[in-house]
Design a protein around this motif. Structure first.
Motif, mmCIF file in Angstrom:
data_model
loop_
_atom_site.group_PDB
_atom_site.id
_atom_site.type_symbol
_atom_site.label_atom_id
_atom_site.label_comp_id
_atom_site.label_asym_id
_atom_site.label_seq_id
_atom_site.Cartn_x
_atom_site.Cartn_y
_atom_site.Cartn_z
ATOM 1 N N GLY A 1 0.830 -1.209 0.000
ATOM 2 C CA GLY A 1 0.000 0.000 0.000
ATOM 3 C C GLY A 1 0.861 1.255 0.000
ATOM 4 O O GLY A 1 0.642 2.190 -0.786
ATOM 5 N N ALA A 2 1.877 1.258 0.877
ATOM 6 C CA ALA A 2 2.775 2.419 0.969
ATOM 7 C C ALA A 2 3.541 2.606 -0.338
ATOM 8 O O ALA A 2 3.725 3.739 -0.815
ATOM 9 N N PHE A 3 3.950 1.477 -0.952
ATOM 10 C CA PHE A 3 4.678 1.532 -2.230
ATOM 11 C C PHE A 3 3.806 2.171 -3.327
ATOM 12 O O PHE A 3 4.273 3.034 -4.075
ATOM 13 N N ILE A 4 2.534 1.757 -3.378
ATOM 14 C CA ILE A 4 1.605 2.319 -4.386
ATOM 15 C C ILE A 4 1.466 3.833 -4.193
ATOM 16 O O ILE A 4 1.526 4.612 -5.151
ATOM 17 N N VAL A 5 1.302 4.252 -2.928
ATOM 18 C CA VAL A 5 1.125 5.685 -2.628
ATOM 19 C C VAL A 5 2.358 6.472 -3.071
ATOM 20 O O VAL A 5 2.243 7.487 -3.787
ATOM 21 N N VAL A 6 3.540 6.011 -2.675
ATOM 22 C CA VAL A 6 4.771 6.751 -2.982
ATOM 23 C C VAL A 6 5.034 6.774 -4.495
ATOM 24 O O VAL A 6 5.331 7.826 -5.064
ATOM 25 N N LEU A 7 4.869 5.611 -5.152
ATOM 26 C CA LEU A 7 5.123 5.529 -6.594
ATOM 27 C C LEU A 7 4.156 6.422 -7.389
ATOM 28 O O LEU A 7 4.575 7.181 -8.267
ATOM 29 N N THR A 8 2.877 6.348 -7.031
ATOM 30 C CA THR A 8 1.871 7.150 -7.744
ATOM 31 C C THR A 8 2.144 8.639 -7.561
ATOM 32 O O THR A 8 2.107 9.416 -8.531
ATOM 33 N N ALA A 9 2.439 9.045 -6.313
ATOM 34 C CA ALA A 9 2.708 10.465 -6.047
ATOM 35 C C ALA A 9 3.951 10.925 -6.804
ATOM 36 O O ALA A 9 3.970 12.036 -7.371
ATOM 37 N N ALA A 10 4.972 10.074 -6.865
ATOM 38 C CA ALA A 10 6.217 10.444 -7.551
ATOM 39 C C ALA A 10 5.968 10.603 -9.059
ATOM 40 O O ALA A 10 6.420 11.584 -9.669
ATOM 41 N N ILE A 11 5.225 9.660 -9.650
ATOM 42 C CA ILE A 11 4.939 9.745 -11.098
ATOM 43 C C ILE A 11 4.080 10.980 -11.392
ATOM 44 O O ILE A 11 4.338 11.724 -12.330
ATOM 45 N N TRP A 12 3.079 11.201 -10.534
ATOM 46 C CA TRP A 12 2.181 12.349 -10.735
ATOM 47 C C TRP A 12 2.964 13.665 -10.702
ATOM 48 O O TRP A 12 2.789 14.526 -11.567
ATOM 49 N N LEU A 13 3.875 13.777 -9.720
ATOM 50 C CA LEU A 13 4.691 14.996 -9.622
ATOM 51 C C LEU A 13 5.640 15.116 -10.807
ATOM 52 O O LEU A 13 5.793 16.196 -11.391
ATOM 53 N N ALA A 14 6.258 13.996 -11.194
ATOM 54 C CA ALA A 14 7.204 14.012 -12.325
ATOM 55 C C ALA A 14 6.496 14.368 -13.639
ATOM 56 O O ALA A 14 7.088 14.966 -14.532
ATOM 57 N N HIS A 15 5.218 14.018 -13.741
ATOM 58 C CA HIS A 15 4.447 14.312 -14.966
ATOM 59 C C HIS A 15 3.873 15.725 -14.972
ATOM 60 O O HIS A 15 3.122 16.081 -15.872
ATOM 61 N N GLY A 16 4.195 16.498 -13.959
ATOM 62 C CA GLY A 16 3.786 17.910 -13.961
ATOM 63 C C GLY A 16 2.655 18.249 -13.015
ATOM 64 O O GLY A 16 2.200 19.396 -12.982
ATOM 65 N N GLY A 17 2.156 17.277 -12.273
ATOM 66 C CA GLY A 17 1.112 17.555 -11.281
ATOM 67 C C GLY A 17 -0.196 18.059 -11.894
ATOM 68 O O GLY A 17 -0.821 18.977 -11.360
ATOM 69 N N HIS A 18 -0.601 17.448 -13.013
ATOM 70 C CA HIS A 18 -1.849 17.891 -13.668
ATOM 71 C C HIS A 18 -3.087 17.397 -12.921
ATOM 72 O O HIS A 18 -3.043 16.355 -12.263
ATOM 73 N N VAL A 19 -4.172 18.126 -13.072
ATOM 74 C CA VAL A 19 -5.440 17.714 -12.460
ATOM 75 C C VAL A 19 -6.041 16.560 -13.276
ATOM 76 O O VAL A 19 -6.518 15.582 -12.732
#
Lengths: 226, 95
Positions: free
Chosen positions: B11-29
């Motif tokens: 669960g923690a891995f999913i949260v961290v990975l998703t947040a990292a990808i989202w931020l790396a992709h520009g943090g779009h809505v």
């Protein structure tokens, strides 16, 4: 009438004539009316638009632009014609949003496949730049803007560049070449575009900024062939 | 006890990975699948710059997908933590 009064009277008549008719001449050696047909061989005809809303700002384009208009070099104000953009050519960077854009909730591409502007006249024509083979003018294009089945009388500021045919222009397309640029804002509410409940104002701007660049020639067909 | 610990970590891995990808992709809505590329070139005939636009395939993760993924990851982490805690209390009570 005495001979010495003829000169001033004639001058006064000509001044009055031009003041009343308001005719602006194209400062280039063009003698007859010219029909300009938009063509991508002259340049990429394109509409760009920007929606700004609290949740998102997005840009889009529409490249399905076509149309013709007539320029009277002796009376630029009498310019008239029709420009249209196909709704199906609109792109915003999200395929699902493009599908929504064409749906009945938004632009309803099936019922209203095109957005058009019928140019009736130009006003406030000003020549801003002229040389031996090129003239640039600014004006307001007056006409009827039709979007989503609603026709509205509107005025758009334009910059029109007219280039005489030369060996250089012939490399791109035959005939005299014309470029028109415009930038304006439209309100979705004015054209009865309501979208899904609560989306306009949060995810889609209530007004849309539009940039248009049109390229045409006096000697090409719409498909671009001579 | 052994089954819930990996769930908590996953669960923690999913949260961290998703947040990292989202931020790396520009943090779009909203998730984007195409990117507008503008090619500009000088146009000597008209004395301006000519713009040609093309849309290239380009995936950018948005909050509309990242949000639910983070919620699921957080749920998995919480479930793992809660089950572990419950078992620990029960084993203490038995002892």
């Amino acid at each position: 009438m005495e001979a010495r009064l003829i000169g001033p009277s004639l001058l006064a008549f000509l001044l009055l004539h031009f003041a009343v008719s308001g005719a602006t001449r194209l400062p280039l050696p063009v003698n007859e009316k010219k029909a300009v047909t938009l063509s991508n061989t002259v340049g990429p005809n394109l509409c760009k638009f920007l929606s700004t809303a609290p949740l998102e700002e997005f840009e889009g384009t529409a490249d399905g632009v076509s149309g013709t208009f007539t320029i009277d070099p002796a009376h630029l104000e009498a310019t008239a014609g029709r420009i249209q953009v196909t709704v199906a050519s609109m792109r915003t960077g999200i395929t699902r949003r493009d599908e929504h854009l064409r749906s009945p909730d938004w632009l309803d591409a099936e019922q209203y496949p095109t957005i058009s502007f019928d140019i009736q006249e130009l006003k406030e024509v000003r020549i801003t730049e002229q040389s031996r083979d090129r003239a640039v003018l600014t004006a307001k294009a007056v006409g009827t803007f039709s979007l989503h089945g609603v026709a509205k009388s509107m005025e758009f500021p334009i910059t029109l560049t007219y280039v005489l045919e030369s060996s250089e222009t012939r490399k791109r397309a035959p005939g005299d070449l014309v470029m028109v640029q415009s930038e304006f804002t439209i309100s979705l509410r004015d054209f009865n575009i309501r979208g899904r409940q609560g989306v306009i104002g949060s995810r889609v701007g209530e007004t849309i900024r539009v940039w248009v660049t049109l390229y045409g020639s006096t000697a090409v067909s719409p498909s671009g062939s001579q | 006890m052994r089954r819930w610990k990996p769930l908590q970590w996953f669960g923690a891995f999913i949260v961290v990975l998703t947040a990292a990808i989202w931020l790396a992709h520009g943090g779009h809505v909203f998730t984007k699948d195409r990117r507008m590329v503008v090619h500009r070139e000088a146009d000597p005939i008209f004395g301006t710059t000519r713009e040609r636009v093309e849309w290239q395939p380009d995936f950018r993760l948005g909050l509309d997908i990242a949000g639910p993924l983070v919620a699921v990851g957080t749920g998995m982490w919480f479930l793992g933590w809660w089950r572990q805690r419950r078992r620990s209390i029960m084993s203490h009570t038995r002892g």
